[in-house]
Design a protein around this motif. Structure first.
Motif, short mmCIF file in Angstrom:
data_model
loop_
_atom_site.label_atom_id
_atom_site.label_comp_id
_atom_site.label_asym_id
_atom_site.label_seq_id
_atom_site.Cartn_x
_atom_site.Cartn_y
_atom_site.Cartn_z
N ARG A 93 34.23 61.73 22.46
CA ARG A 93 32.87 61.20 22.34
C ARG A 93 32.77 60.07 21.32
O ARG A 93 32.01 59.12 21.52
CB ARG A 93 31.92 62.34 21.95
CG ARG A 93 30.45 61.94 21.84
CD ARG A 93 29.60 63.17 21.61
NE ARG A 93 30.02 63.91 20.44
CZ ARG A 93 29.62 63.65 19.20
NH1 ARG A 93 28.79 62.64 18.98
NH2 ARG A 93 30.03 64.38 18.19
N THR A 94 33.52 60.15 20.23
CA THR A 94 33.39 59.18 19.15
C THR A 94 34.43 58.06 19.17
O THR A 94 34.23 57.03 18.54
CB THR A 94 33.47 59.89 17.78
OG1 THR A 94 34.74 60.58 17.67
CG2 THR A 94 32.33 60.89 17.63
N ILE A 95 35.52 58.26 19.88
CA ILE A 95 36.58 57.24 19.91
C ILE A 95 36.77 56.68 21.32
O ILE A 95 36.66 55.47 21.55
CB ILE A 95 37.92 57.82 19.39
CG1 ILE A 95 37.77 58.26 17.93
CG2 ILE A 95 39.02 56.79 19.52
CD1 ILE A 95 39.01 58.90 17.36
N THR A 96 37.04 57.57 22.27
CA THR A 96 37.40 57.11 23.61
C THR A 96 36.25 56.40 24.30
O THR A 96 36.39 55.26 24.76
CB THR A 96 37.87 58.29 24.46
OG1 THR A 96 38.96 58.95 23.80
CG2 THR A 96 38.32 57.82 25.83
N MET A 97 35.10 57.05 24.38
CA MET A 97 33.99 56.48 25.13
C MET A 97 33.47 55.18 24.54
O MET A 97 33.23 54.21 25.28
CB MET A 97 32.86 57.51 25.25
CG MET A 97 33.12 58.59 26.28
SD MET A 97 33.51 57.92 27.92
CE MET A 97 32.00 57.03 28.29
N PRO A 98 33.25 55.06 23.22
CA PRO A 98 32.77 53.77 22.70
C PRO A 98 33.74 52.63 22.94
O PRO A 98 33.33 51.49 23.22
CB PRO A 98 32.59 54.04 21.20
CG PRO A 98 32.38 55.51 21.10
CD PRO A 98 33.26 56.10 22.16
N LEU A 99 35.06 52.89 22.83
CA LEU A 99 36.03 51.81 22.97
C LEU A 99 36.34 51.48 24.42
O LEU A 99 36.78 50.37 24.73
CB LEU A 99 37.32 52.18 22.22
CG LEU A 99 37.17 52.32 20.70
CD1 LEU A 99 38.50 52.68 20.06
CD2 LEU A 99 36.62 51.02 20.10
N ALA A 130 41.73 61.18 13.42
CA ALA A 130 40.69 62.13 13.79
C ALA A 130 41.22 63.56 13.80
O ALA A 130 40.52 64.49 13.39
CB ALA A 130 40.13 61.77 15.17
N ARG A 131 42.47 63.74 14.26
CA ARG A 131 43.06 65.09 14.23
C ARG A 131 43.23 65.58 12.80
O ARG A 131 42.99 66.76 12.51
CB ARG A 131 44.41 65.07 14.94
CG ARG A 131 44.33 64.84 16.45
CD ARG A 131 45.68 65.10 17.09
NE ARG A 131 45.67 64.79 18.50
CZ ARG A 131 46.06 63.63 19.02
NH1 ARG A 131 46.49 62.66 18.19
NH2 ARG A 131 46.01 63.41 20.30
N VAL A 132 43.64 64.68 11.91
CA VAL A 132 43.80 65.07 10.51
C VAL A 132 42.47 65.48 9.91
O VAL A 132 42.39 66.43 9.10
CB VAL A 132 44.43 63.91 9.71
CG1 VAL A 132 44.43 64.22 8.21
CG2 VAL A 132 45.85 63.64 10.18
N ASP A 133 41.39 64.81 10.32
CA ASP A 133 40.06 65.15 9.82
C ASP A 133 39.48 66.40 10.48
O ASP A 133 38.38 66.82 10.12
CB ASP A 133 39.10 63.98 10.04
CG ASP A 133 39.48 62.77 9.17
OD1 ASP A 133 40.16 62.99 8.15
OD2 ASP A 133 39.09 61.64 9.52
N GLY A 134 40.22 66.96 11.43
CA GLY A 134 39.76 68.20 12.06
C GLY A 134 38.85 68.00 13.25
O GLY A 134 38.16 68.95 13.66
N ALA A 135 38.82 66.82 13.85
CA ALA A 135 37.97 66.57 15.01
C ALA A 135 38.54 67.26 16.25
O ALA A 135 39.76 67.22 16.49
CB ALA A 135 37.83 65.07 15.27
N SER A 136 37.67 67.85 17.03
CA SER A 136 38.09 68.51 18.26
C SER A 136 38.36 67.48 19.35
O SER A 136 38.09 66.29 19.19
CB SER A 136 37.02 69.50 18.72
OG SER A 136 35.81 68.83 19.02
N ALA A 137 38.89 67.96 20.50
CA ALA A 137 39.17 67.05 21.61
C ALA A 137 37.90 66.40 22.14
O ALA A 137 37.88 65.21 22.47
CB ALA A 137 39.88 67.81 22.73
N TRP A 138 36.81 67.17 22.21
CA TRP A 138 35.55 66.62 22.68
C TRP A 138 34.99 65.60 21.69
O TRP A 138 34.45 64.57 22.09
CB TRP A 138 34.54 67.74 22.91
CG TRP A 138 33.13 67.25 23.13
CD1 TRP A 138 32.07 67.37 22.30
CD2 TRP A 138 32.66 66.50 24.26
NE1 TRP A 138 30.96 66.78 22.83
CE2 TRP A 138 31.29 66.23 24.04
CE3 TRP A 138 33.26 66.04 25.44
CZ2 TRP A 138 30.51 65.54 24.96
CZ3 TRP A 138 32.48 65.33 26.34
CH2 TRP A 138 31.12 65.09 26.10
N GLN A 139 35.12 65.86 20.39
CA GLN A 139 34.64 64.92 19.38
C GLN A 139 35.44 63.62 19.42
O GLN A 139 34.88 62.54 19.27
CB GLN A 139 34.71 65.56 18.00
CG GLN A 139 33.69 66.68 17.78
CD GLN A 139 33.87 67.37 16.44
OE1 GLN A 139 34.98 67.39 15.89
NE2 GLN A 139 32.80 67.96 15.93
#
Length: 326
Positions: A230-236, A218-227
């Motif tokens: 929201r998209t990785i931490t919370m769903p899992l 996600a960092r390589v794709d440029g996702a921010s900490a909030w993204q």
């Protein structure tokens, strides 16, 4: 020699070796536990249900006299149909406090669980990071949860005293254990302080199983900490969070010791912190019939909430698995 001697190890003709049945062995092993549960849990539940259909017995010389008689559903209608402000329900009676105690219990449930989820998740995110002293922090965070609830209530009782630590730090003169809303906030603060580490522990367990490669991608794709949150931490971490919510909701719905010790089950107008469990104990002093009916209603309420949460939990887990497959 006309025949060879029969070997001792050889099985005799006509003898069948019967193998033990696994099911029978399992029943024999768990029978003592089932018998103990039937005596400790089953009998009191059935006895309370039967008593709920009988009239209250009169109290003489500290003992309930025999009698009472069959009352049908009158004990249940007494609690379910009375409302405050009417002639049939004088203010201050236990019957008038029933719906108020449900409101207080629901308020404590929503407020404490919401705050515990927020603070517990934040604590878990901090403890999941790598830094020096992380083990010491994790151990110290669990200390409030390890303290018995009665000790926690007494601790906060002294802190919320009129001349206690809280008023001195805030420079206020609030009657935390006697004011209507102040006593409610005191119960919420004490409960959140004690049980937020429990939520943090479950959420931390969910965070530990998330692969680090997902965050790196996600960092390589440029996702921010909030993204990433929201998209990785919370769903899992959602399954672990739902388990924490389920346990905490069921705990708060039957909360007794913290408000009973901290505010003596009253606060403010006399029933500001009176939960359903406290009301059951108060009704026991009037008679077993009404108290048994009230405890049965409380059990059905908690069972209904638990059933709904379990269904919701299974639905969310299925949705999460389907999203993961896609």
């Amino acid at each position: 020699m006309t025949a060879l001697a029969e070997s001792p190890a050889a099985p005799r003709a006509g003898r069948r070796r019967i193998a033990p049945r696994p099911g029978r062995t399992a029943i024999l092993l768990i029978a003592p536990t089932l018998l103990t549960l039937a005596v400790v849990i089953g009998y009191p539940v059935v006895s309370a249900l039967v008593t709920s259909f009988h009239q209250d017995q009169s109290l003489q010389n500290g003992f309930f006299t025999k009698g009472g008689g069959f009352a049908g559903l009158s004990n249940y209608t007494h609690w379910l149909t009375q409302t405050c402000g009417k002639a049939s329900c004088p203010p201050g009676t236990l019957g008038s406090e029933f719906w108020g105690s449900i409101g207080v219990t629901a308020f404590f449930t929503v407020a404490t669980v919401a705050l515990e989820v927020v603070f517990g998740t934040l604590m878990a995110l901090v403890m999941n990071r790598s830094f020096r002293g992380r083990g010491l922090l994790r151990a110290s965070v669990l200390v409030p949860w390890a303290i018995p609830t009665a000790v926690t209530a007494k601790l906060w009782f002294f802190m919320f005293a009129y001349d206690g630590v809280v008023n001195r730090l805030l420079g206020t003169h609030i009657l935390w254990t006697d004011g209507e809303w102040a006593s409610r906030f005191a119960v919420i603060i004490g409960d959140v302080w004690k049980t937020a580490p429990f939520v943090a522990l479950l959420v931390l367990a969910g965070l530990q199983v998330i692969p680090g490669e997902l965050y790196e991608a996600a960092r390589v794709d440029g996702a921010s900490a909030w993204q990433r949150f929201r998209t990785i931490t919370m769903p899992l971490v959602r399954p672990a969070l739902l388990v924490a919510v389920l346990f905490r909701v069921l705990d708060v719905l039957r909360i007794y010791d913290l408000p009973a010790i901290l505010t003596h089950g009253g606060g403010g107008t006399g029933h500001a912190t009176t939960t359903l469990s406290i009301l059951v104990i108060q009704q026991i002093q009037q008679g077993y019939g009404g108290a048994s009916a009230l405890s049965t209603i409380t059990f059905l309420l908690i069972f209904g909430v638990a059933f709904a949460l379990v269904k919701l939990f299974n639905l969310n887990v299925i949705r999460t698995q389907q999203q993961a497959v896609k």
